[in-house]
Enzyme design. Structure first.
Site, PDB file in Angstrom:
ATOM      1  N   ASP A  30       0.853  -1.189   0.000  1.00 41.58           N
ATOM      2  CA  ASP A  30       0.000   0.000   0.000  1.00 41.58           C
ATOM      3  C   ASP A  30       0.889   1.240   0.000  1.00 41.58           C
ATOM      4  O   ASP A  30       0.741   2.143   0.818  1.00 41.58           O
ATOM      5  CB  ASP A  30      -0.945  -0.016   1.215  1.00 41.58           C
ATOM      6  CG  ASP A  30      -1.939   1.144   1.192  1.00 41.58           C
ATOM      7  OD1 ASP A  30      -2.177   1.706   0.108  1.00 41.58           O
ATOM      8  OD2 ASP A  30      -2.477   1.492   2.264  1.00 41.58           O
ATOM      9  N   HIS A  56      -3.316   1.995  11.485  1.00 42.12           N
ATOM     10  CA  HIS A  56      -3.086   0.556  11.372  1.00 42.12           C
ATOM     11  C   HIS A  56      -1.595   0.262  11.330  1.00 42.12           C
ATOM     12  O   HIS A  56      -0.770   1.173  11.236  1.00 42.12           O
ATOM     13  CB  HIS A  56      -3.753   0.011  10.093  1.00 42.12           C
ATOM     14  CG  HIS A  56      -3.336   0.765   8.856  1.00 42.12           C
ATOM     15  ND1 HIS A  56      -4.157   1.664   8.235  1.00 42.12           N
ATOM     16  CD2 HIS A  56      -2.176   0.762   8.154  1.00 42.12           C
ATOM     17  CE1 HIS A  56      -3.530   2.190   7.193  1.00 42.12           C
ATOM     18  NE2 HIS A  56      -2.316   1.657   7.117  1.00 42.12           N
ATOM     19  N   GLN A  66      -3.505  -4.998   6.750  1.00 39.76           N
ATOM     20  CA  GLN A  66      -3.339  -3.787   7.558  1.00 39.76           C
ATOM     21  C   GLN A  66      -4.338  -3.779   8.713  1.00 39.76           C
ATOM     22  O   GLN A  66      -5.341  -3.063   8.684  1.00 39.76           O
ATOM     23  CB  GLN A  66      -3.523  -2.540   6.684  1.00 39.76           C
ATOM     24  CG  GLN A  66      -2.419  -2.351   5.667  1.00 39.76           C
ATOM     25  CD  GLN A  66      -2.750  -1.263   4.651  1.00 39.76           C
ATOM     26  OE1 GLN A  66      -3.815  -1.282   4.038  1.00 39.76           O
ATOM     27  NE2 GLN A  66      -1.848  -0.323   4.465  1.00 39.76           N
ATOM     28  N   ASP A 125      -6.333  -2.843  11.926  1.00 36.22           N
ATOM     29  CA  ASP A 125      -6.566  -1.542  12.569  1.00 36.22           C
ATOM     30  C   ASP A 125      -6.046  -1.525  13.995  1.00 36.22           C
ATOM     31  O   ASP A 125      -6.244  -2.483  14.761  1.00 36.22           O
ATOM     32  CB  ASP A 125      -8.064  -1.230  12.607  1.00 36.22           C
ATOM     33  CG  ASP A 125      -8.660  -0.989  11.244  1.00 36.22           C
ATOM     34  OD1 ASP A 125      -7.897  -0.857  10.273  1.00 36.22           O
ATOM     35  OD2 ASP A 125      -9.910  -0.932  11.145  1.00 36.22           O
ATOM     36  N   ARG A 136       2.355  14.511   9.033  1.00 42.32           N
ATOM     37  CA  ARG A 136       1.062  14.378   8.369  1.00 42.32           C
ATOM     38  C   ARG A 136       0.425  13.126   8.962  1.00 42.32           C
ATOM     39  O   ARG A 136       0.963  12.031   8.851  1.00 42.32           O
ATOM     40  CB  ARG A 136       1.226  14.219   6.859  1.00 42.32           C
ATOM     41  CG  ARG A 136      -0.087  13.879   6.136  1.00 42.32           C
ATOM     42  CD  ARG A 136       0.208  13.439   4.722  1.00 42.32           C
ATOM     43  NE  ARG A 136      -0.950  12.926   4.020  1.00 42.32           N
ATOM     44  CZ  ARG A 136      -1.380  11.666   4.057  1.00 42.32           C
ATOM     45  NH1 ARG A 136      -0.754  10.754   4.802  1.00 42.32           N
ATOM     46  NH2 ARG A 136      -2.427  11.291   3.366  1.00 42.32           N
ATOM     47  N   ASP A 166      -1.910  10.297   8.886  1.00 45.07           N
ATOM     48  CA  ASP A 166      -2.638   9.561   7.869  1.00 45.07           C
ATOM     49  C   ASP A 166      -3.986   9.081   8.416  1.00 45.07           C
ATOM     50  O   ASP A 166      -4.070   8.625   9.555  1.00 45.07           O
ATOM     51  CB  ASP A 166      -1.797   8.361   7.423  1.00 45.07           C
ATOM     52  CG  ASP A 166      -2.428   7.598   6.284  1.00 45.07           C
ATOM     53  OD1 ASP A 166      -2.659   8.206   5.222  1.00 45.07           O
ATOM     54  OD2 ASP A 166      -2.694   6.395   6.453  1.00 45.07           O
ATOM     55  N   GLU A 205      -4.811  14.346   7.643  1.00 44.94           N
ATOM     56  CA  GLU A 205      -5.535  13.947   6.442  1.00 44.94           C
ATOM     57  C   GLU A 205      -6.969  13.620   6.859  1.00 44.94           C
ATOM     58  O   GLU A 205      -7.185  12.740   7.689  1.00 44.94           O
ATOM     59  CB  GLU A 205      -4.896  12.716   5.797  1.00 44.94           C
ATOM     60  CG  GLU A 205      -5.600  12.309   4.506  1.00 44.94           C
ATOM     61  CD  GLU A 205      -5.344  10.876   4.090  1.00 44.94           C
ATOM     62  OE1 GLU A 205      -5.394  10.606   2.879  1.00 44.94           O
ATOM     63  OE2 GLU A 205      -5.123  10.022   4.975  1.00 44.94           O
ATOM     64  N   ASP A 262      -2.817   9.229  -4.852  1.00 37.94           N
ATOM     65  CA  ASP A 262      -3.814   8.165  -4.799  1.00 37.94           C
ATOM     66  C   ASP A 262      -4.780   8.388  -5.960  1.00 37.94           C
ATOM     67  O   ASP A 262      -4.522   9.200  -6.842  1.00 37.94           O
ATOM     68  CB  ASP A 262      -4.551   8.183  -3.463  1.00 37.94           C
ATOM     69  CG  ASP A 262      -3.623   7.893  -2.286  1.00 37.94           C
ATOM     70  OD1 ASP A 262      -2.653   7.139  -2.474  1.00 37.94           O
ATOM     71  OD2 ASP A 262      -3.867   8.428  -1.200  1.00 37.94           O
TER      72      ASP A 262
END
Length: 527
Positions: free
Chosen positions: A67, A110, A175, A177, A205, A207, A248, A313
């Site tokens: 990812d 995660h 991934q 959580d 930042r 995520d 974000e 993305d």
């Protein structure tokens, strides 16, 4: 790692821009076909010349990069493919010597399933480390609790044979959580962030900032966003008073306002304005931007908004209504292969614009909007995309430095991250590259540099921006800051702007003093 500080400091918001770099795709320094930290350090002069006050470095953590590096195996270490701790220190020092602040991703939502916490948790999911994650004896269906990537995952629950239980994951199955409501997890987050601050990082930042704190379908898994980020701010400010936090948050302005209130975070990456930019471009009308800016101004100060046209993305249009999203798809999709997850487009910024004039106008628009502009690497050049590549990687080309076999990105004969389309075609590195554009007065790079300087001179970061509706020219977005007026024609027809008569041009394209041509723009001094 040693700690260094910038040669000059200033509070958020920056006068210039934030520049985002994927280290794996920016510059390969050792010829293995993968970008690395020394490669980023070696290109800092390019970033500084662009007017960047902040460098946002995408994840450098150990990861299988399923990812794009957000499947973190270890939050405290550096992936050996990117370099060593000494290489990271050199990057920090190089940034600070140029007055650039360094921001990295703080991934709190995660971990990967390979992380040592999860490996211990699956051995005993009722243990202390087991409580770092979200487990259930059976999958629990809850309204609104669906996969972030529809079509990629059928469920937000996966069964772990070793644990003998199901674990929750909003992203991919690899991934799991984290339960950020768990006090031990919160302390881990603080400890990890403090570690990177000691290594010289200036900010983070965060995520998936909102999904991270939303309640999951089991008890004790939700945290109040205002309370959580207020606690995080307080704890990290005790480590470094001037730490900057950027969240974000792909949610409407009233929801992310709680994050920016009382300085809990310094800024929010604003998807709502991003969605409205594309709706306005699709219609060739400024109306959607007026509506979005009015809604934002009621909720969050402009200085706390980080604006972007495209990230790396998919173009996520989730905040538009279904019919509005269909308008954008029709205008910019181009091919069924471009659609992803039923909500977005995996095309690059410049290719989507279809017209070089529209790309240049939208680049200027980004710098003129209230808030702080974010450019991702290569967008200053107008690099392309490749729909033959699977998923979101289609809009993740490597940086194009020169008209050379590896585009100046690498000397390797085989570089897996170079998209096939980069070797040829209208956006290939033989046609689009930094070396050629650096000396071309009419290039996209030259325009980006001029816009950054002009934005700093006008001091857009610190002054309130007024919106002016032009009934006779609905395609034109007009904004003013003190004596500066910016005009952007979102449409393909010439528009007349009576209100700009007598203004003096500072930077214009397709403007003759009262007529603004198709996709034209003008930065004007009034009076």
């Amino acid at each position: 790692m040693s700690r260094s500080t910038p040669t000059h400091r200033h509070a958020w918001p920056p006068a210039g821009l934030v520049y985002g770099v994927d280290p794996s795709r920016f510059q390969d320094s050792n010829g293995d076909g993968i970008g690395d930290l020394p490669g980023v350090t070696g290109r800092l002069d390019h970033i500084a010349a662009l007017g960047a006050d902040w460098l946002w470095l995408l994840p450098v953590y150990p990861s299988l990069r399923r990812d794009n590096g957000y499947d973190v195996d270890d939050h405290e270490a550096i992936d050996l493919r990117f370099g060593t701790p000494a290489d990271f220190t050199a990057l920090v020092d190089g940034c600070h010597a140029r007055g650039i602040h360094l921001m990295i991703d703080l991934v709190i939502h995660h971990t990967s399933e390979r992380h040592r916490w999860f490996q211990a948790a699956r051995r005993d999911h009722r243990s202390r480390l087991g409580s770092y994650y979200i487990w259930s004896e059976e999958p629990i269906e809850a309204p609104g609790d669906g996969p972030v990537f529809p079509g990629e995952e059928d469920s937000v629950w996966s069964y772990d044979d070793e644990a003998g239980a199901w674990y929750h994951h909003q992203f991919y199955g690899f991934q799991p959580d984290l339960n950020v409501a768990n006090d031990d997890v919160f302390e881990e987050i603080v400890r990890i962030a403090a570690l990177w601050l000691e290594r010289g990082v200036d900010g983070f930042r965060i995520d998936a900032a909102i999904p991270a704190v939303r309640p999951k379908p089991t008890a004790g898994t939700g945290a109040d966003p205002a309370d959580f980020y207020e606690r995080l701010r307080r704890r990290l400010s005790a480590v470094r008073e001037d730490v900057v936090l950027v969240a974000e948050a792909d949610v409407p302005p009233p929801e992310f306002a709680a994050l920016a209130d009382h300085g809990r975070v310094d800024a929010v990456v604003d998807f709502s304005l991003n969605n409205s930019i594309f709706l306005a471009l699709a219609r060739g009308e400024a109306g959607p931007l007026h509506t979005a800016l009015e809604r934002l101004d009621r909720s969050v100060a402009a200085s706390a908004r980080l604006n972007f046209v495209r990230n790396v993305d998919e173009l996520d249009l989730e905040q538009l209504e279904d019919d509005e999203r269909a308008e954008v798809f029709a205008a910019f999709g181009g091919s069924p292969d471009a659609f992803l997850y039923g909500r977005g487009l995996r095309r690059g910024w410049a290719p989507m614009m279809g017209d070089e004039r529209r790309f240049r106008m939208s680049l200027s628009l980004l710098f003129a909007l209230p808030g702080v502009p974010l450019l991702m690497y290569g967008q200053e050049l107008g690099i392309g995309d490749d729909l033959s590549v699977e998923g979101r990687d289609a809009c993740r080309p490597v940086m194009q430095w020169a008209a050379a076999p590896g585009g100046g990105f690498t000397k390797a004969s085989d570089a897996p991250l170079i998209l096939p389309a980069q070797r040829g075609g209208p956006f290939g590195f033989h046609r689009v590259n930094a070396r050629a554009q650096a000396t071309d007065e009419g290039s996209h790079l030259t325009l980006a540099r001029r816009l950054a300087k002009l934005r700093g001179r006008v001091d857009l970061a610190a002054r309130p921006v007024r919106r002016h509706e032009l009934p006779g020219s609905p395609s034109v977005l007009a904004l003013s800051v003190d004596g500066c007026l910016t005009l952007h024609n979102l449409g393909s027809q010439t528009a007349e702007v009576f209100e700009a008569y007598g203004s003096k041009p500072m930077l214009t394209e397709r403007w003759n003093g009262h007529l603004l041509g198709p996709y034209g723009f003008a930065w004007l001094r009034r009076g």
